[in-house]
Design a protein around this motif. Structure first.
Motif, PDB file in Angstrom:
ATOM      1  N   ARG A 284       0.823  -1.206   0.000  1.00 52.05           N
ATOM      2  CA  ARG A 284       0.000   0.000   0.000  1.00 52.05           C
ATOM      3  C   ARG A 284       0.861   1.262   0.000  1.00 52.05           C
ATOM      4  O   ARG A 284       0.848   2.040   0.951  1.00 52.05           O
ATOM      5  N   PRO A 285       1.613   1.509  -1.064  1.00 50.38           N
ATOM      6  CA  PRO A 285       2.448   2.707  -1.098  1.00 50.38           C
ATOM      7  C   PRO A 285       1.640   3.998  -1.166  1.00 50.38           C
ATOM      8  O   PRO A 285       2.175   5.084  -0.959  1.00 50.38           O
ATOM      9  N   ASP A 286       0.336   3.903  -1.430  1.00 44.92           N
ATOM     10  CA  ASP A 286      -0.523   5.074  -1.518  1.00 44.92           C
ATOM     11  C   ASP A 286      -0.969   5.576  -0.147  1.00 44.92           C
ATOM     12  O   ASP A 286      -1.545   6.656  -0.041  1.00 44.92           O
ATOM     13  N   VAL A 287      -0.738   4.804   0.894  1.00 44.02           N
ATOM     14  CA  VAL A 287      -1.200   5.166   2.222  1.00 44.02           C
ATOM     15  C   VAL A 287      -0.027   5.718   3.027  1.00 44.02           C
ATOM     16  O   VAL A 287       0.951   5.023   3.281  1.00 44.02           O
ATOM     17  N   TYR A 288      -0.133   6.959   3.386  1.00 43.23           N
ATOM     18  CA  TYR A 288       0.922   7.609   4.162  1.00 43.23           C
ATOM     19  C   TYR A 288       0.349   8.836   4.818  1.00 43.23           C
ATOM     20  O   TYR A 288      -0.738   9.260   4.445  1.00 43.23           O
ATOM     21  N   PRO A 289       0.930   9.437   5.767  1.00 39.28           N
ATOM     22  CA  PRO A 289       2.195   9.077   6.413  1.00 39.28           C
ATOM     23  C   PRO A 289       1.998   7.929   7.400  1.00 39.28           C
ATOM     24  O   PRO A 289       0.877   7.582   7.759  1.00 39.28           O
ATOM     25  N   TRP A 290       3.096   7.368   7.826  1.00 35.36           N
ATOM     26  CA  TRP A 290       3.105   6.271   8.785  1.00 35.36           C
ATOM     27  C   TRP A 290       3.647   6.732  10.121  1.00 35.36           C
ATOM     28  O   TRP A 290       4.554   7.558  10.182  1.00 35.36           O
ATOM     29  N   ILE A 291       3.135   6.149  11.166  1.00 42.56           N
ATOM     30  CA  ILE A 291       3.719   6.318  12.495  1.00 42.56           C
ATOM     31  C   ILE A 291       4.587   5.086  12.700  1.00 42.56           C
ATOM     32  O   ILE A 291       4.090   3.960  12.669  1.00 42.56           O
ATOM     33  N   ILE A 292       5.884   5.308  12.853  1.00 49.01           N
ATOM     34  CA  ILE A 292       6.822   4.192  12.924  1.00 49.01           C
ATOM     35  C   ILE A 292       7.684   4.296  14.184  1.00 49.01           C
ATOM     36  O   ILE A 292       7.717   5.331  14.841  1.00 49.01           O
ATOM     37  N   ASN A 293       8.382   3.224  14.462  1.00 40.11           N
ATOM     38  CA  ASN A 293       9.353   3.171  15.561  1.00 40.11           C
ATOM     39  C   ASN A 293       8.781   3.685  16.881  1.00 40.11           C
ATOM     40  O   ASN A 293       9.417   4.455  17.586  1.00 40.11           O
ATOM     41  N   VAL A 294       7.581   3.234  17.201  1.00 37.65           N
ATOM     42  CA  VAL A 294       6.965   3.609  18.474  1.00 37.65           C
ATOM     43  C   VAL A 294       7.595   2.741  19.561  1.00 37.65           C
ATOM     44  O   VAL A 294       7.545   1.509  19.492  1.00 37.65           O
ATOM     45  N   TYR A 295       8.188   3.397  20.530  1.00 35.46           N
ATOM     46  CA  TYR A 295       8.868   2.656  21.593  1.00 35.46           C
ATOM     47  C   TYR A 295       8.696   3.405  22.912  1.00 35.46           C
ATOM     48  O   TYR A 295       8.833   4.621  22.965  1.00 35.46           O
TER      49      TYR A 295
END
Length: 142
Positions: free
Chosen positions: A76-87
């Motif tokens: 799904r490259p059309d879906v952004y932005p992403w929330i990443i590296n949640v720690y």
């Protein structure tokens, strides 16, 4: 608790690198230098993505998350932005740090005037709801 954007390497940078290296760097066969480069790439001012946000409790780093234009969901490259590296650091996991960080995403989009993401904001809200439930269950946050 305070959620702030990390715009440059500072006293919290090495902690974030250590967290990410031990979380996914080793698993993915990355060197510490590669993880440092990855995290350094996520430090920006202005509206440029990716961006890194940290949760501070009494000036101690309790957690981190990043907002990125892409991650590893190749289907799904059309879906952004992403929330990443949640720690969230283990010693702060009982203090609703993850919940506060995820709730700060909405404020960031409004306060930082990230208008160009509004098209995908409805998906982000859906993702936020699902991600919050998932992350809270993973970290046993209530």
């Amino acid at each position: 608790m305070e959620i702030i954007r990390l715009e440059e390497k500072n006293q919290y940078y090495d902690t974030i690198v250590d967290w990410m290296y031990h979380w996914w760097g080793i698993r993915d066969g990355k060197s510490i230098e590669e993880v440092k480069e990855n995290i350094a790439h996520c430090l920006h001012t202005g509206l440029r993505l990716p961006q890194t946000y940290i949760a501070l409790i009494d000036q101690h780093i309790a957690g981190v998350y990043m907002i990125s234009m892409m991650d590893d969901l190749e289907s799904r490259p059309d879906v952004y932005p992403w929330i990443i590296n949640v720690y969230v650091d283990e010693k702060y996991r009982h203090l609703h740090v993850c919940k506060e960080m995820m709730e700060s995403v909405n404020d960031i989009f409004i306060n930082e005037k990230m208008i160009f993401f509004i098209v995908h904001f409805s998906f982000l809200l859906l993702f936020y709801s699902v991600a919050l439930q998932f992350l809270c269950s993973c970290f046993l946050i209530h």
